[in-house]
Design an enzyme around this catalytic site. Structure first.
Site, PDB file in Angstrom:
ATOM      1  N   SER A  60      24.349  56.257  12.301  1.00  0.00           N
ATOM      2  CA  SER A  60      25.592  57.006  11.914  1.00  0.00           C
ATOM      3  C   SER A  60      25.452  58.294  11.918  1.00  0.00           C
ATOM      4  O   SER A  60      24.194  59.067  11.890  1.00  0.00           O
ATOM      5  CB  SER A  60      26.135  56.544  10.390  1.00  0.00           C
ATOM      6  OG  SER A  60      26.832  57.368   9.733  1.00  0.00           O
ATOM      7  N   TYR A 101      25.353  54.967   1.421  1.00  0.00           N
ATOM      8  CA  TYR A 101      25.500  54.990   2.886  1.00  0.00           C
ATOM      9  C   TYR A 101      24.807  55.724   3.727  1.00  0.00           C
ATOM     10  O   TYR A 101      23.877  55.193   4.527  1.00  0.00           O
ATOM     11  CB  TYR A 101      27.166  55.173   3.231  1.00  0.00           C
ATOM     12  CG  TYR A 101      27.534  55.079   4.770  1.00  0.00           C
ATOM     13  CD1 TYR A 101      27.661  53.698   5.201  1.00  0.00           C
ATOM     14  CD2 TYR A 101      27.852  55.843   5.535  1.00  0.00           C
ATOM     15  CE1 TYR A 101      28.080  53.416   6.622  1.00  0.00           C
ATOM     16  CE2 TYR A 101      27.960  55.770   7.040  1.00  0.00           C
ATOM     17  CZ  TYR A 101      28.299  54.352   7.500  1.00  0.00           C
ATOM     18  OH  TYR A 101      28.583  54.237   8.705  1.00  0.00           O
TER      19      TYR A 101
HETATM   20  C1  GCO Z   1      32.756  58.828   6.120  1.00  0.00           C
HETATM   21  C2  GCO Z   1      32.950  58.151   7.149  1.00  0.00           C
HETATM   22  C3  GCO Z   1      31.559  57.992   7.830  1.00  0.00           C
HETATM   23  C4  GCO Z   1      31.812  57.130   8.898  1.00  0.00           C
HETATM   24  C5  GCO Z   1      30.841  57.061   9.955  1.00  0.00           C
HETATM   25  C6  GCO Z   1      30.021  58.368  10.542  1.00  0.00           C
HETATM   26  O1  GCO Z   1      33.089  58.919   4.872  1.00  0.00           O
HETATM   27  O2  GCO Z   1      32.167  60.027   6.141  1.00  0.00           O
HETATM   28  O3  GCO Z   1      33.441  56.884   6.931  1.00  0.00           O
HETATM   29  O4  GCO Z   1      30.667  57.545   6.995  1.00  0.00           O
HETATM   30  O5  GCO Z   1      32.249  55.968   8.793  1.00  0.00           O
HETATM   31  O6  GCO Z   1      29.471  56.199   9.850  1.00  0.00           O
HETATM   32  O7  GCO Z   1      29.126  58.257  11.644  1.00  0.00           O
END
Ligand code: GCO
Ligand code: CA
Length: 263
Positions: free
Chosen positions: A147, A160
């Site tokens: 990501s 995340y």
């Molecule tokens: C956020 C986004 C990201 C994307 C993606 C970026 O809230 O910043 O949802 O997390 O999903 O993974 O690469």
């Protein structure tokens, strides 16, 4: 010759979380390049069947398997079943993932752990089940879906980011341990794509929507199909000496600091 380099005919590719979104787009790409695709879903048999039907509608050879990527027992049993019913897994795409957008001070520890479990521990669990066969055959491709958050932080996505940053390093470590078995482990780092995951932040007039568009040199959200080329490349003989890299497909986000709003 160059066409052959990217040909996936005769290959079996397992893509986790491929009933929708980026997983589905990448699975379609692998299918178009000739692979037999094994679609994993977790939410319901019905959703999985609908997805498999959609792949077949496109003329692709697709099979569906319902299992929870965080459950090691289910993963081991499903991988055995797939290898028996469909064939040896040549390509594994660890795509299944979740996000929770909560500021860290407000986040429950259980929620933080759940994100780590799905986004970081499950690629380990699924790879651990698939790799012994690849080692035996001295051949394999693993693609971990990273990501922008493998490289950058952003308010409210701490768990995340921790998971996706970890997944980048897990990718390097898998390459370290498995490259000698002719297994190429790499990552794909999607930028901001128009999917159901980003739907809540993609609404017209939402300042975040405008921010992403202005922050992206290409000036737009990505179309999920833009990921097909990277997925095919890292699944094919064209990437046979590439190990431990993350290929960012982001319209240039990581290339630049951005620009002031008046430019
Ligand atoms: C956020 C986004 C990201 C994307 C993606 C970026 O809230 O910043 O949802 O997390 O999903 O993974 O690469
Ligand atoms: Ca085969």
């Amino acid at each position: 010759m160059s066409k052959q380099l990217f040909d996936l005919t005769g290959k079996v590719a397992l893509i986790t979380g491929a009933t929708h979104g980026l997983g589905m787009a990448m699975a379609k790409g692998l299918g178009f390049a000739g692979a037999t695709i094994v679609v994993n879903g977790n939410s319901s048999q019905e959703k999985l069947d609908t997805a498999v039907a959609a792949y077949k509608e496109l003329g692709l050879n697709a099979h569906g398997y319902l299992f929870d990527v965080t459950n090691e027992e289910q993963v081991i049993a499903s991988v055995k079943k797939i290898e028996k019913e469909v064939g040896a897994i040549d390509v594994l795409v660890n795509n299944a993932g979740i996000i929770k957008r909560t500021p860290l001070v407000e986040m429950e520890v259980a929620d933080f752990k759940q994100v780590i479990d799905v986004d970081l521990v499950s690629p380990f669990i699924v790879s651990k089940a698939v790799v012994p066969g690849m080692i035996e055959r001295n051949s394999g491709k693993i693609i971990n879906i990273c990501s922008m958050m493998s490289e950058l932080g952003r308010n409210s996505v701490g768990a995340y980011a921790a998971a996706k940053g970890g997944l980048k390093m897990l990718t390097q470590n898998m390459a370290t341990e498995w490259a000698k078995f002719n297994i190429q482990t790499n990552g794909i780092g999607p930028g901001y794509f128009a999917t159901s995951q980003t739907a809540p932040i993609r609404v017209e007039g939402n300042p975040f929507n405008d921010f992403i568009i202005s922050r992206t040199p290409a000036g737009k959200w990505g179309d999920p199909d833009d990921l097909q080329g990277a997925a095919i490349f890292l699944s094919s003989n064209a990437s046979n000496f590439i190990n431990g890299q993350v290929l960012y497909v982001d319209g240039g986000i990581l290339a630049t600091i951005g620009k002031p709003s008046n430019e």
